[in-house]
Design a protein around this motif. Structure first.
Motif, PDB file in Angstrom:
ATOM      1  N   LYS A  39       5.484  11.488   5.068  1.00 48.13           N
ATOM      2  CA  LYS A  39       6.499  10.517   4.646  1.00 48.13           C
ATOM      3  C   LYS A  39       7.346  10.064   5.823  1.00 48.13           C
ATOM      4  O   LYS A  39       7.715   8.885   5.923  1.00 48.13           O
ATOM      5  CB  LYS A  39       7.368  11.114   3.545  1.00 48.13           C
ATOM      6  CG  LYS A  39       6.679  11.180   2.189  1.00 48.13           C
ATOM      7  CD  LYS A  39       7.642  11.632   1.097  1.00 48.13           C
ATOM      8  CE  LYS A  39       6.951  11.635  -0.258  1.00 48.13           C
ATOM      9  NZ  LYS A  39       7.870  12.060  -1.353  1.00 48.13           N
ATOM     10  N   ARG A  42       5.355   7.569   7.958  1.00 49.79           N
ATOM     11  CA  ARG A  42       4.914   6.344   7.263  1.00 49.79           C
ATOM     12  C   ARG A  42       5.397   5.105   8.001  1.00 49.79           C
ATOM     13  O   ARG A  42       6.560   4.997   8.393  1.00 49.79           O
ATOM     14  CB  ARG A  42       5.464   6.356   5.842  1.00 49.79           C
ATOM     15  CG  ARG A  42       5.105   5.157   4.975  1.00 49.79           C
ATOM     16  CD  ARG A  42       5.776   5.326   3.619  1.00 49.79           C
ATOM     17  NE  ARG A  42       5.472   4.243   2.700  1.00 49.79           N
ATOM     18  CZ  ARG A  42       6.144   3.097   2.626  1.00 49.79           C
ATOM     19  NH1 ARG A  42       7.169   2.874   3.463  1.00 49.79           N
ATOM     20  NH2 ARG A  42       5.813   2.173   1.750  1.00 49.79           N
ATOM     21  N   LEU A 328      -1.967   8.067   2.692  1.00 49.08           N
ATOM     22  CA  LEU A 328      -0.751   8.088   1.885  1.00 49.08           C
ATOM     23  C   LEU A 328      -1.192   8.181   0.428  1.00 49.08           C
ATOM     24  O   LEU A 328      -1.399   7.169  -0.249  1.00 49.08           O
ATOM     25  CB  LEU A 328       0.080   6.830   2.142  1.00 49.08           C
ATOM     26  CG  LEU A 328       0.716   6.735   3.527  1.00 49.08           C
ATOM     27  CD1 LEU A 328       1.301   5.346   3.751  1.00 49.08           C
ATOM     28  CD2 LEU A 328       1.774   7.807   3.727  1.00 49.08           C
ATOM     29  N   LEU A 339       0.221   5.370   9.167  1.00 51.10           N
ATOM     30  CA  LEU A 339       0.837   6.639   9.550  1.00 51.10           C
ATOM     31  C   LEU A 339       0.862   6.744  11.071  1.00 51.10           C
ATOM     32  O   LEU A 339      -0.137   6.460  11.719  1.00 51.10           O
ATOM     33  CB  LEU A 339       0.044   7.818   8.982  1.00 51.10           C
ATOM     34  CG  LEU A 339       0.279   8.218   7.535  1.00 51.10           C
ATOM     35  CD1 LEU A 339      -0.778   9.234   7.113  1.00 51.10           C
ATOM     36  CD2 LEU A 339       1.661   8.800   7.348  1.00 51.10           C
TER      37      LEU A 339
END
Length: 452
Positions: A39, A42, A328, A339
Motif C-alpha cells: 500500500k 502504490r 494490488l 508498485l
C-alpha cells in the motif's frame, strides 16, 4: 572469532546512523509500519493506467469463487468451457461443477502417487526424488494437460449435479488426512518391498489403499453422478436444453470443445530451456494412462500473438502466472508500474532479477491460473492491457475481474493454452513431432497452479 563473519555492535551502530540520515528512510518507515509495504509503494499514476475498456473482449457469465481451495486451474479450465455452453444456448450465466473434477483429480493423483512409490521402492527414502514425491502427493494444484486428462476420461457435469461441499470449498482437512493416509500407504509398500514382497503383494496393498481413498473422497465430497437430468433455460426463459446425460455425453453435447486441439505453451527464458523446443516434466501428472505434460517453449511475444488471435475469434484463453508479484490484489491490478517497492526502500529488490534468474534462483514460478477475456491494443496492434477473469468471486478486484499490463505479462506469465491452429506451421510441427526434453520433477516449469 573473525569480526568479518559476525554482526558486531559497530555494524549495528553504523546501520542505524545510515538509516536515520536519510529523510526518505524515515518517511518510508512511518508509511510502511502504518499500512504495509504494498500500500505504501502504490503508484496512483500506474493504477490510473488500468481502465476497464478493451478493444477485444468476450462476455462471460457470473463470477465464480474457488473459496479456500487451490482449484484455480480447474476454475480457469471450466470457465473456458462454460463460456461455450453459455454462448451455444444463449444463457445468462452457467456454472460447471468444480467438485466433480476435484473428486477424480484426488482419486487419480492418489493412484499416480502410489504407482510412483512402487516404481521408486528401491530408491533411498531420504534421497531427493522420494523426498520430493512424499512432499505433496495430492495437493489441489494442477495444469491444463492434467485437467484435459480428467475431462477426457470423466466428462463434466453442471454444478447442480454435484454441488460444493464443506470439504471442496475448504480443502485443508481433506488434503491433510488424505496425504497422511497416502504417506502411510507408501510406507507399507516400501516395507513390503524391503522384506522381499512380490509384485502381486504390492498390487494387493495398492488396491486396498485405493479402496480406502475412494471411501474418504466420497465421505468428503459426495459420490459423483453416473448420469443426471438437465434443464437449461436461455435469457428469454425458453427451454434450451433438456434430457438425461452421462458426464461424457454432457461434455460432448453442451461444451463441444475439441480437447486435443488445445496445447500448452510456456515461456521460460532459462539457459537450460532453449526456445522453440518441447518439454515434459518427469513424474508430473494425474491420470496414469494419459501420461504427463507436454509444452512448447516460446518467446512471450508468441504467447501474446496466439492469445490475441484466439480472443479475436471470440474464445477466452487459459493462462498461468506468478500472480503474487507486483499485484494490488484488492484493486485487481497486475502492473509493474503500479508498485514501486524499490523506490520506497531505496535499493533494488524487485529489479534484482531478470525473468530467467527469478526462475533459476527460486524467486518465481507459476502459482495461479486464470482466464484472459480481453485485450486493449495500440495503433500498431500491439497489446497494452489485458482483461483477466479470476476465480475469487464477484467481490474481488473489479466485479471479479483483474487487469494486467503488457509489461507484467512479459515478466510473470509463464503459460497459455490455445488452439494449435494459431501456431505457425513450424511451431505446430515441433509441438507434434519433437521428442520432449525431460525436466526434473522439481523444475519450476513443473509447478502447479494452486493459489487460494
Amino acid at each position: 572469532m573473525d569480526t568479518h563473519t559476525i554482526i558486531t555492535a559497530e555494524d549495528l551502530a553504523e546501520a542505524r546512523t545510515d538509516f536515520r540520515s536519510e529523510r526518505a528512510n524515515v518517511v518510508a518507515k512511518n508509511a510502511v509500519t502504518s499500512v504495509g509495504l504494498r500500500k505504501a509503494a502504490r503508484v496512483p499514476e500506474g493504477v490510473a493506467a488500468n481502465p476497464l475498456t478493451f478493444d477485444v473482449e468476450v462476455a462471460q457469465g457470473d463470477r465464480c469463487d474457488q473459496k479456500r481451495s487451490g482449484r484455480c486451474w480447474m476454475f480457469a479450465s471450466l470457465n473456458t468451457m462454460r463460456f461455450r455452453t453459455i454462448k451455444k444456448y444463449n444463457l445468462k450465466t452457467f456454472e460447471l461443477s468444480q467438485a466433480y473434477p476435484l473428486f477424480f483429480d484426488k482419486l487419480e493423483k492418489s493412484n499416480w502417487f502410489l504407482e510412483n512409490v512402487i516404481d521408486t521402492a528401491d530408491e533411498p527414502l531420504h534421497g531427493r526424488l522420494v523426498s520430493y514425491l512424499l512432499q505433496d502427493p495430492i495437493g489441489d494444484g494442477g495444469q491444463w494437460d492434467m485437467f484435459r486428462a480428467l475431462v477426457r476420461k470423466y466428462g463434466v457435469v453442471p454444478k447442480e449435479a454435484m454441488p460444493e461441499t464443506a470439504c471442496s470449498e475448504n480443502t485443508a482437512e481433506l488434503d491433510s488426512y488424505l496425504t497422511r493416509y497416502l504417506r502411510a500407504s507408501a510406507k507399507r509398500l516400501r516395507d513390503s518391498r524391503a522384506r522381499g514382497g512380490s509384485e502381486e503383494g504390492l498390487r494387493q496393498l495398492k488396491a486396498e489403499a485405493m479402496t480406502n481413498v475412494y471411501r474418504l473422497l466420497v465421505t468428503c465430497l459426495g459420490e459423483p453422478p453416473e448420469s443426471f437430468s438437465v434443464r437449461l433455460r436461455d435469457k428469454d426463459d425458453k427451454l434450451a436444453l433438456s434430457g438425461t446425460f452421462t458426464p461424457q455425453e454432457f461434455f460432448s453435447e453442451a461444451v463441444g470443445m475439441e480437447l486435443d486441439d488445445y496445447v500448452s505453451l510456456i515461456s521460460a527464458p532459462t539457459e537450460d530451456k532453449p526456445f522453440g523446443h518441447t518439454y515434459t516434466v518427469s513424474r508430473l501428472g494425474n491420470v496414469v494412462e494419459a501420461g504427463g505434460v507436454r509444452y512448447l517453449n516460446l518467446e512471450p511475444s508468441e504467447l501474446k500473438r496466439v492469445a490475441i488471435a484466439q480472443l479475436k475469434d471470440g474464445l477466452p484463453v487459459w493462462f498461468g502466472c506468478d500472480v503474487a508479484q507486483s499485484y494490488l490484489s484488492s484493486e485487481g491490478i497486475m502492473d509493474t508500474a503500479a508498485l514501486d517497492v524499490d523506490g520506497l526502500l531505496g535499493f533494488r529488490v524487485e529489479a534484482g532479477f531478470d525473468k530467467a534468474s527469478r526462475l533459476d534462483y527460486g524467486e518465481s514460478l507459476m502459482t495461479h491460473a486464470m482466464v484472459l477475456e480481453g485485450v486493449d491494443l495500440d495503433d500498431a496492434g500491439k497489446p497494452t492491457l489485458w482483461k483477466v477473469e479470476n476465480s475469487w468471486g464477484k467481490d474481488h478486484g473489479r466485479d471479479g475481474f483483474d487487469t494486467m499490463s503488457d509489461a507484467w505479462f512479459d515478466e510473470y506469465v509463464y503459460q497459455v493454452v490455445v488452439d494449435k491452429r494459431y501456431l505457425s506451421e513450424e511451431e505446430r510441427r515441433t509441438y507434434e513431432t519433437e521428442e520432449p526434453r525431460v525436466l526434473e520433477p522439481w523444475d519450476p516449469m513443473g509447478s502447479l497452479a494452486l493459489l487460494h
